[in-house]
Write a protein that holds these residues in place. Structure first.
Motif, PDB file in Angstrom:
ATOM      1  N   ASP A 227       0.845  -1.185   0.000  1.00 25.28           N
ATOM      2  CA  ASP A 227       0.000   0.000   0.000  1.00 25.28           C
ATOM      3  C   ASP A 227       0.883   1.239   0.000  1.00 25.28           C
ATOM      4  O   ASP A 227       2.100   1.139  -0.199  1.00 25.28           O
ATOM      5  CB  ASP A 227      -1.021  -0.016   1.142  1.00 25.28           C
ATOM      6  N   ASP A 228       0.284   2.413   0.225  1.00 23.14           N
ATOM      7  CA  ASP A 228       1.061   3.648   0.093  1.00 23.14           C
ATOM      8  C   ASP A 228       2.008   3.889   1.252  1.00 23.14           C
ATOM      9  O   ASP A 228       2.728   4.888   1.272  1.00 23.14           O
ATOM     10  CB  ASP A 228       0.138   4.855  -0.092  1.00 23.14           C
TER      11      ASP A 228
ATOM     12  N   PRO B  20     -10.369   2.590   3.967  1.00 20.08           N
ATOM     13  CA  PRO B  20      -9.798   2.827   2.638  1.00 20.08           C
ATOM     14  C   PRO B  20      -8.919   1.671   2.195  1.00 20.08           C
ATOM     15  O   PRO B  20      -8.729   0.688   2.931  1.00 20.08           O
ATOM     16  CB  PRO B  20      -8.976   4.109   2.838  1.00 20.08           C
ATOM     17  N   ASN B  21      -8.370   1.782   0.996  1.00 22.78           N
ATOM     18  CA  ASN B  21      -7.537   0.717   0.417  1.00 22.78           C
ATOM     19  C   ASN B  21      -6.157   0.708   1.054  1.00 22.78           C
ATOM     20  O   ASN B  21      -5.180   1.217   0.498  1.00 22.78           O
ATOM     21  CB  ASN B  21      -7.412   0.920  -1.097  1.00 22.78           C
ATOM     22  N   ARG B  22      -6.098   0.096   2.215  1.00 24.76           N
ATOM     23  CA  ARG B  22      -4.836  -0.021   2.939  1.00 24.76           C
ATOM     24  C   ARG B  22      -4.727  -1.414   3.562  1.00 24.76           C
ATOM     25  O   ARG B  22      -5.705  -2.148   3.648  1.00 24.76           O
ATOM     26  CB  ARG B  22      -4.735   1.062   4.031  1.00 24.76           C
TER      27      ARG B  22
ATOM     28  N   VAL C 230     -12.110  -1.200  -1.703  1.00 23.81           N
ATOM     29  CA  VAL C 230     -12.364  -2.533  -1.151  1.00 23.81           C
ATOM     30  C   VAL C 230     -13.635  -2.543  -0.315  1.00 23.81           C
ATOM     31  O   VAL C 230     -14.051  -3.588   0.166  1.00 23.81           O
ATOM     32  CB  VAL C 230     -11.162  -3.050  -0.330  1.00 23.81           C
ATOM     33  N   GLY C 231     -14.275  -1.396  -0.149  1.00 26.64           N
ATOM     34  CA  GLY C 231     -15.580  -1.330   0.469  1.00 26.64           C
ATOM     35  C   GLY C 231     -16.716  -1.574  -0.508  1.00 26.64           C
ATOM     36  O   GLY C 231     -17.882  -1.471  -0.151  1.00 26.64           O
TER      37      GLY C 231
ATOM     38  N   LEU D 112      -2.488  -2.098  -3.501  1.00 26.84           N
ATOM     39  CA  LEU D 112      -3.650  -1.267  -3.228  1.00 26.84           C
ATOM     40  C   LEU D 112      -3.359   0.191  -3.548  1.00 26.84           C
ATOM     41  O   LEU D 112      -2.325   0.733  -3.135  1.00 26.84           O
ATOM     42  CB  LEU D 112      -4.057  -1.386  -1.759  1.00 26.84           C
ATOM     43  N   GLN D 113      -4.261   0.823  -4.268  1.00 25.84           N
ATOM     44  CA  GLN D 113      -4.172   2.264  -4.506  1.00 25.84           C
ATOM     45  C   GLN D 113      -5.340   2.909  -3.794  1.00 25.84           C
ATOM     46  O   GLN D 113      -6.501   2.612  -4.075  1.00 25.84           O
ATOM     47  CB  GLN D 113      -4.212   2.587  -6.001  1.00 25.84           C
TER      48      GLN D 113
END
Length: 547
Positions: free
Chosen positions: A48-49, A85-87, A238-239, A260-261
């Motif tokens: 992830d970020d 979030p996407n993490r 991803v939600g 993941l972005q």
């Protein structure tokens, strides 16, 4: 019956067939993560970020979190809402919930109090995971407000920020120094509850089991020619069912790296694809369009991206060609939360098939076109899409009426979408569900917005329609008739809807005032006529439009 064994649409005969054929088995997401952690503990699981995480890390954190949730009473009878979030933490939470046999309820991070109140009153979650402050919005305060409004008080676990009041810090939940085992859950239980907007104002709560969802990712892996060398990139939230099932679940079930972005940006996406050699994704048209344009403008080749599954909104044929010129193989598809992916172009589909159709049925899945009486239609004849197979959901939670209206006794799921299937089995969409608006791949139920609009004292009648948008697929226009002497403008409408807790993606971008709304003899507003008027007679007005 177990409280989560509530499959009310699969007959015993079909269940026995799916089990005997191996379409359904006992595998679970948590069990697969545990297996990968044992066989390749140091393999990359999540990027992830903020970093890179191994399968060993994912297993250990998920096991510790599951142990904490169990101590707070979460078990196989519980729903757990997840608005993250996407993490990396979203993957830990999903694995932990499903290791307990509990049901995960993925939610979009941009849901607000209006949507969350419906979730709380319907699912009554035992726990909820949210950020603290995310993109300038305080999720801690929202959950407190919704709890006060509904009387439903889940354990609130906050990820990544300080806690307030009775909230729990995620970091404390995974800080266990012991090494508990990661449970495997039960594949027959309802493991996903996903709310999705249909044409009705009230979102449907769609139920999937580990058996239906894992069949879907297994058959997608085989049909799309995925190998152990592939890398999954997921910019879809991803939600949402797409991001959860065809990103998070797809990667972790098969032991692939998941990139993941979180925040969408075309340039950042291109950098990720190049740096991580991403080869597979499933995302809406907006993502493909922005990525293709970025690659064209910067001269970057994205040849690793050999499977860009695209659906959820119209995919223009020229975009498929433009993507191919940048090395992106776009494979159009058709699906829904109820059936996941029903049809998909294959890697060996011709360019014309990839440009103009949404592919053929997934292996072991039946997709049929039927006429108004529900009988099979002739090839190349337009009719409603119905789907049956081990991939289909097992009912709508707490909604016998809409379950009966959606699932036929023979197991086929009705879509309301109109399409044709040619002699080679390729499906071509003709029209979508009559009223649903798909903005950037997200479904918006017009009736929900309309009911909020007519509650405003200035507005007598309202109709919400979708207008074509080159980037998002559709933008939303509110068509209103005002009460005598009243005035209202778009900023006022937007401000009121937003202050009422409506998610931002559901806010209208355009307002059109009419003296009357054209209707049928039965009083049904003719939305197609409103679209025609605005796009042909008022297309240059631009008086009340936000982009």
């Amino acid at each position: 019956m177990h409280p989560r064994k509530v499959d009310v649409v699969t007959t015993p005969e079909r269940r026995a067939h799916y089990l005997a054929a191996g379409h359904w088995d006992s595998s679970t997401l948590a069990g697969r993560v545990g297996d990968h952690a044992r066989t390749k503990p140091d393999a990359v699981a999540i990027v992830d970020d903020r970093g890179r995480y191994r399968y060993r890390d994912l297993r250990d954190d998920a096991a510790a979190l599951a142990e904490y949730l169990r101590s707070r009473g979460v078990d196989a009878s519980s729903f757990v809402s997840v608005q993250l979030p996407n993490r990396y933490e979203a993957c830990v939470v999903a694995t932990a919930i499903q290791s307990l046999g509990a049901t995960i309820n993925p939610l979009l991070p941009n849901y607000r109090a209006h949507e969350l109140q419906h979730v709380f009153t319907t699912a009554r979650p035992a726990a909820i995971f949210t950020p603290g402050d995310y993109r300038g919005f305080d999720h801690r305060a929202m959950v407190q407000d919704v709890t006060a409004a509904t009387g439903v008080a889940p354990v609130h676990i906050v990820v990544g920020d300080h806690v307030q009041g009775g909230q729990i810090a995620y970091d404390d939940c995974v800080a266990s120094t012991s090494t508990p085992d990661l449970g495997r859950g039960d594949a027959e239980l309802i493991s996903e509850l996903i709310f999705t907007s249909g044409t009705e104002a009230t979102p449907k709560a769609i139920m999937h089991t580990e058996q239906t969802a894992n069949f879907s990712v297994r058959v997608a892996y085989r049909d799309m020619g995925i190998t152990d060398d592939d890398v999954v990139w997921m910019p879809s939230p991803v939600g949402h069912s797409t991001g959860f099932n065809y990103g998070l679940r797809f990667a972790l079930y098969h032991g692939l790296p998941l990139v993941l972005q979180d925040q969408w940006d075309g340039a950042a996406a291109a950098d990720l694809v190049v740096r991580e050699r991403c080869s597979y994704t499933l995302a809406a048209t907006t993502f493909l369009q922005d990525l293709t344009e970025t690659a064209r403008r910067t001269g970057v080749r994205l040849d690793s991206l050999r499977c860009f599954g695209c659906g959820g909104a119209p995919v223009p044929p020229p975009l498929v060609e433009a993507a191919a010129e940048q090395g992106i193989r776009c494979l159009r598809l058709y699906g829904s939360t109820e059936v996941l992916v029903g049809t998909w172009n294959r890697p060996d589909s011709t360019l014309d098939q990839r440009r103009y159709t949404d592919g053929t049925a997934m292996s072991h899945v039946e997709v049929m076109i039927v006429d108004d009486d529900g009988a099979p239609a002739a090839p190349n004849t337009a009719g409603e899409i119905v789907t049956r197979g081990p991939n289909t959901s097992v009912g709508l939670f707490g909604d016998d009426v809409r379950t009966a209206a959606t699932y036929r006794p023979d197991g086929f799921v009705k879509s309301g979408d109109i399409a044709t299937i040619d002699d080679d089995g390729y499906l071509t969409m003709v029209s979508r569900k009559k009223e649903i608006i798909i903005r950037g791949g997200l479904n918006i139920a017009p009736r929900e917005i309309e009911e909020l609009l007519v509650a405003m004292p200035e507005i007598e009648r309202a109709a919400v329609i979708g207008l074509p948008d080159d980037r998002l697929g559709e933008r939303m226009c509110a068509c209103v008739v005002l009460r005598a002497g009243a005035q209202i403008d778009l900023p006022t409408v937007v401000q009121r809807l937003e202050s009422g807790g409506l998610a931002k993606f559901k806010l209208p971008q355009r307002l059109e005032v009419f003296d009357m709304l054209s209707a049928t003899a039965s009083g049904k507003i003719q939305k197609h006529e409103l679209v025609r008027i605005i796009t042909t007679e008022r297309h240059d007005a631009g008086r009340e439009e936000l982009r």
